[in-house]
Motif scaffolding. Structure first.
Motif, PDB file in Angstrom:
ATOM      1  N   ILE A 148      -3.672   0.985 -10.535  1.00  0.00           N
ATOM      2  CA  ILE A 148      -3.163   1.791 -11.583  1.00  0.00           C
ATOM      3  C   ILE A 148      -3.156   0.883 -12.997  1.00  0.00           C
ATOM      4  CG2 ILE A 148      -2.806   4.193 -13.066  1.00  0.00           C
ATOM      5  CD1 ILE A 148      -4.770   4.528 -10.633  1.00  0.00           C
ATOM      6  N   THR A 149      -3.467   1.841 -13.782  1.00  0.00           N
ATOM      7  CA  THR A 149      -2.676   0.057 -15.459  1.00  0.00           C
ATOM      8  C   THR A 149      -2.705   0.668 -16.262  1.00  0.00           C
ATOM      9  OG1 THR A 149      -5.190  -0.800 -15.306  1.00  0.00           O
ATOM     10  CG2 THR A 149      -4.250  -1.880 -14.181  1.00  0.00           C
ATOM     11  N   THR A 150      -1.779   0.588 -17.783  1.00  0.00           N
ATOM     12  CA  THR A 150      -2.287   1.355 -19.033  1.00  0.00           C
ATOM     13  C   THR A 150      -3.909   0.079 -19.936  1.00  0.00           C
ATOM     14  OG1 THR A 150      -0.169   1.994 -18.719  1.00  0.00           O
ATOM     15  CG2 THR A 150      -1.020   0.959 -21.009  1.00  0.00           C
ATOM     16  N   ARG A 151      -4.353   0.463 -20.236  1.00  0.00           N
ATOM     17  CA  ARG A 151      -5.429   0.329 -20.565  1.00  0.00           C
ATOM     18  C   ARG A 151      -5.097  -0.228 -21.873  1.00  0.00           C
ATOM     19  NH1 ARG A 151     -11.858   2.493 -21.583  1.00  0.00           N
ATOM     20  NH2 ARG A 151     -12.256   0.735 -20.883  1.00  0.00           N
ATOM     21  N   GLN A 152      -5.790  -1.916 -21.670  1.00  0.00           N
ATOM     22  CA  GLN A 152      -5.614  -2.679 -23.856  1.00  0.00           C
ATOM     23  C   GLN A 152      -6.269  -3.916 -23.475  1.00  0.00           C
ATOM     24  OE1 GLN A 152      -1.141  -4.909 -22.537  1.00  0.00           O
ATOM     25  NE2 GLN A 152      -1.393  -3.275 -20.467  1.00  0.00           N
ATOM     26  N   PRO A 153      -5.554  -4.557 -24.694  1.00  0.00           N
ATOM     27  CA  PRO A 153      -7.152  -5.067 -24.886  1.00  0.00           C
ATOM     28  C   PRO A 153      -6.525  -6.435 -23.903  1.00  0.00           C
ATOM     29  CG  PRO A 153      -5.644  -4.565 -27.018  1.00  0.00           C
ATOM     30  CD  PRO A 153      -4.570  -4.234 -26.028  1.00  0.00           C
ATOM     31  N   LYS A 154      -5.706  -6.869 -23.450  1.00  0.00           N
ATOM     32  CA  LYS A 154      -5.689  -7.895 -22.855  1.00  0.00           C
ATOM     33  C   LYS A 154      -5.953  -7.591 -21.069  1.00  0.00           C
ATOM     34  CE  LYS A 154      -2.555 -10.403 -24.803  1.00  0.00           C
ATOM     35  NZ  LYS A 154      -0.760 -11.184 -25.090  1.00  0.00           N
ATOM     36  N   SER A 155      -6.556  -6.075 -21.027  1.00  0.00           N
ATOM     37  CA  SER A 155      -7.086  -5.626 -19.067  1.00  0.00           C
ATOM     38  C   SER A 155      -7.848  -4.413 -19.707  1.00  0.00           C
ATOM     39  CB  SER A 155      -6.032  -5.479 -18.216  1.00  0.00           C
ATOM     40  OG  SER A 155      -4.746  -4.737 -19.722  1.00  0.00           O
ATOM     41  N   PRO A 156      -8.877  -4.447 -20.539  1.00  0.00           N
ATOM     42  CA  PRO A 156     -10.142  -3.886 -20.690  1.00  0.00           C
ATOM     43  C   PRO A 156     -11.017  -3.424 -19.122  1.00  0.00           C
ATOM     44  CG  PRO A 156     -11.222  -5.893 -20.872  1.00  0.00           C
ATOM     45  CD  PRO A 156      -9.516  -6.136 -20.940  1.00  0.00           C
ATOM     46  N   GLY A 157     -11.706  -2.511 -19.424  1.00  0.00           N
ATOM     47  CA  GLY A 157     -12.257  -2.587 -18.262  1.00  0.00           C
ATOM     48  C   GLY A 157     -11.924  -1.510 -17.065  1.00  0.00           C
ATOM     49  N   GLY A 158     -12.249  -0.620 -15.777  1.00  0.00           N
ATOM     50  CA  GLY A 158     -12.276   0.239 -14.907  1.00  0.00           C
ATOM     51  C   GLY A 158     -12.416   1.899 -15.342  1.00  0.00           C
ATOM     52  N   GLU A 159     -11.826   2.358 -14.885  1.00  0.00           N
ATOM     53  CA  GLU A 159     -11.966   3.829 -15.429  1.00  0.00           C
ATOM     54  C   GLU A 159     -11.096   4.648 -15.832  1.00  0.00           C
ATOM     55  OE1 GLU A 159     -12.917   7.914 -12.560  1.00  0.00           O
ATOM     56  OE2 GLU A 159     -13.338   5.622 -11.188  1.00  0.00           O
ATOM     57  N   VAL A 160     -11.310   5.395 -17.049  1.00  0.00           N
ATOM     58  CA  VAL A 160     -10.610   6.218 -17.740  1.00  0.00           C
ATOM     59  C   VAL A 160     -10.308   7.086 -16.950  1.00  0.00           C
ATOM     60  CG1 VAL A 160      -9.381   7.085 -19.356  1.00  0.00           C
ATOM     61  CG2 VAL A 160     -10.809   4.713 -19.522  1.00  0.00           C
ATOM     62  N   LEU A 161      -9.250   7.378 -16.515  1.00  0.00           N
ATOM     63  CA  LEU A 161      -8.431   8.424 -15.239  1.00  0.00           C
ATOM     64  C   LEU A 161      -7.752   9.475 -16.815  1.00  0.00           C
ATOM     65  CD1 LEU A 161      -6.804   7.240 -12.727  1.00  0.00           C
ATOM     66  CD2 LEU A 161      -8.838   7.712 -12.679  1.00  0.00           C
ATOM     67  N   CYS A 162      -7.463   9.434 -17.753  1.00  0.00           N
ATOM     68  CA  CYS A 162      -6.977  10.621 -18.332  1.00  0.00           C
ATOM     69  C   CYS A 162      -6.393   9.399 -19.703  1.00  0.00           C
ATOM     70  CB  CYS A 162      -5.559  11.197 -17.764  1.00  0.00           C
ATOM     71  SG  CYS A 162      -3.944   9.462 -17.006  1.00  0.00           S
ATOM     72  N   GLN A 163      -5.643  10.440 -20.652  1.00  0.00           N
ATOM     73  CA  GLN A 163      -5.234   9.877 -21.946  1.00  0.00           C
ATOM     74  C   GLN A 163      -4.178  10.949 -21.847  1.00  0.00           C
ATOM     75  OE1 GLN A 163      -8.373  10.325 -25.093  1.00  0.00           O
ATOM     76  NE2 GLN A 163      -8.934   8.074 -25.025  1.00  0.00           N
ATOM     77  N   GLU A 164      -3.178   9.966 -22.476  1.00  0.00           N
ATOM     78  CA  GLU A 164      -1.621  10.900 -23.274  1.00  0.00           C
ATOM     79  C   GLU A 164      -1.046  10.824 -23.928  1.00  0.00           C
ATOM     80  OE1 GLU A 164       1.447  11.985 -20.320  1.00  0.00           O
ATOM     81  OE2 GLU A 164       0.607  10.179 -19.178  1.00  0.00           O
ATOM     82  N   PRO A 165      -0.601  11.305 -24.988  1.00  0.00           N
ATOM     83  CA  PRO A 165       0.081  10.879 -26.142  1.00  0.00           C
ATOM     84  C   PRO A 165       1.141   9.698 -25.721  1.00  0.00           C
ATOM     85  CG  PRO A 165       0.476  13.270 -25.769  1.00  0.00           C
ATOM     86  CD  PRO A 165      -0.577  12.931 -24.542  1.00  0.00           C
TER      87      PRO A 165
END
Length: 298
Positions: A148-165
């Protein structure tokens, strides 16, 4: 030999839920029972042992010394019950699942993993905490099954589970957000998207800032914020009861949304890893909904 009565696993399950969830109402919601049913289960269990098993306090139900002893046995009995059911019905899962998660997201783990272990007691979980960038590399290399990761330029990809403010957070009773330059508690340079976003947003509107505190862990950052030494940037679901979102009237710039992603090891996943992914997905999405509600204007 002392007389004894067989214990009802349904009632024991209710007892464990009351302790784990902190009270009768939360246990009733989790078990999809009426609160009166939960109360009846606890009354029956205490009558069986002839003594109180819970200290009923205002905010939580705490086990008595006898309740603590019973709790240990109850967990073992429920675990063995799950193993027996799965073994006989040929639904048992075994093996090891290796999960990676940043320290910031440990908040997602306790309830999700506890529920998973209760459901699949034959599976051994191994959890590795680290930076999102490093965890993605470990998944790709096959040394982790899930991350489980924070999506960012240096770790793209994966399945987005949610978006939060992404929000500014401070300690109630302190005016830290009004100081100049603005004191910040952030992770070390180059490893955290929250730091990059905070500094970029402040620079864009010309607000002076200084790094007052750095830490690789959320607990370290929030300790500085609680003391009024700095403010920080996080998502509402990371917000503890001792921190609060800084209102937009304070003049701080808005921040972009944060995406939380699930990364899976290449190849066909183990069934145990697939089930854990489903459990994490459900818990994270439910928690992010709570986070969205926290961030919504009153």
């Amino acid at each position: 030999m002392a007389n004894f009565r067989p214990l009802d696993l349904v009632v024991l399950n209710t007892f464990v839920a009351v302790v784990d969830k902190g009270g009768f109402t939360a246990a009733a919601d989790t078990l999809h029972l009426a609160q009166s049913t939960v109360s009846a289960h606890m009354k029956r269990l205490e009558e069986t042992f002839g003594q109180p098993l819970l200290q009923r306090r205002r905010k939580a139900s705490i086990p008595t010394p006898a309740g603590e002893r019973l709790l240990s046995h109850a967990r073992q009995m429920l675990r063995q019950n799950a193993l027996a059911w799965q073994d006989v019905s040929d639904q048992r899962l075994d093996g090891v699942v290796r999960l990676g998660i940043p320290d910031d997201y440990v908040i997602y783990l306790p309830e999700a993993l506890s529920e998973f272990e209760s459901q699949y007691p034959g599976v051994e979980l191994q959890v590795d905490c680290g930076l999102s960038v490093d965890l993605v590399q470990s998944v790709r290399a096959g040394s982790l099954d899930l991350a489980i990761t924070t999506r960012q330029p240096k770790s793209p990809g994966g399945e987005v589970l949610c978006q939060e403010p992404t929000v500014w957070a401070g300690a109630p009773g302190h005016d830290t957000q009004r100081r100049t330059p603005l004191p910040l508690a952030v992770s070390t340079d180059g490893v955290c998207i929250f730091r990059e976003r905070a500094l970029a947003a402040l620079d864009a509107v010309g607000l002076p800032w200084r790094i007052a505190y750095t830490s690789a862990s959320l607990s370290g950052l929030t300790a500085a914020v609680r003391a009024g030494l700095a403010i920080t940037v996080l998502t509402p679901s990371m917000l503890g009861s001792d921190l609060s979102i800084i209102d937009s009237v304070e003049g701080l710039p808005e921040l972009p949304m944060t995406e939380i992603a699930l990364h899976r090891s290449p190849g066909r996943p183990k069934e145990a890893a697939r089930q854990l992914a489903l459990s994490l997905q459900a818990h994270i999405q439910a928690r992010s909904t709570v986070g969205l509600n926290k961030a919504a204007p009153a």
